[in-house]
Motif scaffolding. Structure first.
Motif, PDB file in Angstrom:
ATOM      1  N   MET A  12      59.878  15.501 -13.829  1.00 58.48           N
ATOM      2  CA  MET A  12      58.936  16.228 -13.024  1.00 58.48           C
ATOM      3  C   MET A  12      57.651  15.412 -12.924  1.00 58.48           C
ATOM      4  SD  MET A  12      57.531  20.011 -13.819  1.00 58.48           S
ATOM      5  CE  MET A  12      55.830  20.318 -13.631  1.00 58.48           C
ATOM      6  N   PRO A  13      57.210  15.107 -11.737  1.00 58.91           N
ATOM      7  CA  PRO A  13      55.997  14.303 -11.583  1.00 58.91           C
ATOM      8  C   PRO A  13      54.750  15.128 -11.955  1.00 58.91           C
ATOM      9  CG  PRO A  13      56.859  14.927  -9.433  1.00 58.91           C
ATOM     10  CD  PRO A  13      57.848  15.394 -10.456  1.00 58.91           C
ATOM     11  N   ILE A  14      53.781  14.424 -12.499  1.00 55.08           N
ATOM     12  CA  ILE A  14      52.521  15.073 -12.875  1.00 55.08           C
ATOM     13  C   ILE A  14      51.622  15.129 -11.651  1.00 55.08           C
ATOM     14  CG2 ILE A  14      50.460  14.857 -14.316  1.00 55.08           C
ATOM     15  CD1 ILE A  14      52.219  13.411 -16.370  1.00 55.08           C
ATOM     16  N   SER A  15      51.129  16.311 -11.332  1.00 58.76           N
ATOM     17  CA  SER A  15      50.280  16.462 -10.156  1.00 58.76           C
ATOM     18  C   SER A  15      48.898  15.867 -10.413  1.00 58.76           C
ATOM     19  CB  SER A  15      50.146  17.940  -9.781  1.00 58.76           C
ATOM     20  OG  SER A  15      49.316  18.593 -10.721  1.00 58.76           O
ATOM     21  N   ASP A  16      48.199  15.586  -9.335  1.00 64.09           N
ATOM     22  CA  ASP A  16      46.839  15.067  -9.441  1.00 64.09           C
ATOM     23  C   ASP A  16      45.932  16.056 -10.163  1.00 64.09           C
ATOM     24  OD1 ASP A  16      47.539  12.728  -8.166  1.00 64.09           O
ATOM     25  OD2 ASP A  16      46.837  13.373  -6.193  1.00 64.09           O
ATOM     26  N   ALA A  17      46.164  17.336  -9.959  1.00 64.18           N
ATOM     27  CA  ALA A  17      45.348  18.360 -10.601  1.00 64.18           C
ATOM     28  C   ALA A  17      45.519  18.303 -12.121  1.00 64.18           C
ATOM     29  CB  ALA A  17      45.702  19.747 -10.079  1.00 64.18           C
ATOM     30  N   VAL A  18      46.759  18.137 -12.582  1.00 62.13           N
ATOM     31  CA  VAL A  18      47.019  18.059 -14.023  1.00 62.13           C
ATOM     32  C   VAL A  18      46.399  16.789 -14.592  1.00 62.13           C
ATOM     33  CG1 VAL A  18      48.811  17.856 -15.788  1.00 62.13           C
ATOM     34  CG2 VAL A  18      49.112  19.437 -13.882  1.00 62.13           C
ATOM     35  N   ARG A  19      46.532  15.686 -13.869  1.00 60.37           N
ATOM     36  CA  ARG A  19      45.956  14.417 -14.316  1.00 60.37           C
ATOM     37  C   ARG A  19      44.427  14.528 -14.385  1.00 60.37           C
ATOM     38  NH1 ARG A  19      48.745  10.166 -14.544  1.00 60.37           N
ATOM     39  NH2 ARG A  19      50.170  10.775 -12.885  1.00 60.37           N
ATOM     40  N   ASP A  20      43.815  15.113 -13.349  1.00 60.05           N
ATOM     41  CA  ASP A  20      42.364  15.314 -13.340  1.00 60.05           C
ATOM     42  C   ASP A  20      41.929  16.194 -14.511  1.00 60.05           C
ATOM     43  OD1 ASP A  20      42.099  13.764 -11.076  1.00 60.05           O
ATOM     44  OD2 ASP A  20      41.851  15.478  -9.714  1.00 60.05           O
ATOM     45  N   PHE A  21      42.674  17.263 -14.751  1.00 60.56           N
ATOM     46  CA  PHE A  21      42.360  18.168 -15.853  1.00 60.56           C
ATOM     47  C   PHE A  21      42.383  17.420 -17.184  1.00 60.56           C
ATOM     48  CE2 PHE A  21      43.273  21.191 -19.181  1.00 60.56           C
ATOM     49  CZ  PHE A  21      42.401  22.238 -18.890  1.00 60.56           C
ATOM     50  N   ALA A  22      43.402  16.616 -17.401  1.00 60.75           N
ATOM     51  CA  ALA A  22      43.548  15.870 -18.650  1.00 60.75           C
ATOM     52  C   ALA A  22      42.402  14.871 -18.818  1.00 60.75           C
ATOM     53  CB  ALA A  22      44.892  15.158 -18.692  1.00 60.75           C
ATOM     54  N   GLN A  23      42.085  14.152 -17.747  1.00 58.94           N
ATOM     55  CA  GLN A  23      41.007  13.163 -17.813  1.00 58.94           C
ATOM     56  C   GLN A  23      39.651  13.831 -18.051  1.00 58.94           C
ATOM     57  OE1 GLN A  23      41.520  11.014 -14.136  1.00 58.94           O
ATOM     58  NE2 GLN A  23      43.089   9.658 -14.998  1.00 58.94           N
TER      59      GLN A  23
END
Length: 76
Positions: free
Chosen positions: A1-12
Motif C-alpha cells: 500500500m503506497p503511503i499518501s502525501d498526507a501521511v508523509r507530511d504528518f510524519a515529517q
C-alpha cells in the motif's frame, strides 16, 4: 500500500515538532538559569526594564497573599 502525501507530511511534521519541542525545552532551561542573574543586575543597577534588540526585558513581581498558620482564609 503506497503511503499518501498526507501521511508523509504528518510524519515529517511530527518529527519536526519533536525536535522543536526539545529545542524549546533547552531554551527554557537556559532562560531559567539567566533569570536570577538578570534580576540581580537589575536590582544592583536600580532599573526595572531595558530595551535590548527591540525587546523590552523587565522585572515582573507577583505578590501572593495567604492566611498565616492558624488563621482562616477570611483573614486574607
Amino acid at each position: 500500500m503506497p503511503i499518501s502525501d498526507a501521511v508523509r507530511d504528518f510524519a515529517q511534521l511530527s518529527k519536526r515538532k519533536r525536535l522543536l519541542e526539545t529545542e524549546v525545552d533547552s531554551i527554557n532551561v537556559k532562560l531559567g538559569a539567566l533569570q536570577p542573574i538578570i534580576q540581580e543586575e537589575f536590582i544592583a543597577s536600580g532599573i526595572q526594564s531595558v530595551n535590548v534588540d527591540g525587546m523590552n526585558v523587565h522585572l515582573h513581581r507577583q505578590f501572593w497573599a495567604r492566611a498565616a498558620t492558624g488563621s482562616s482564609a477570611d483573614a486574607v
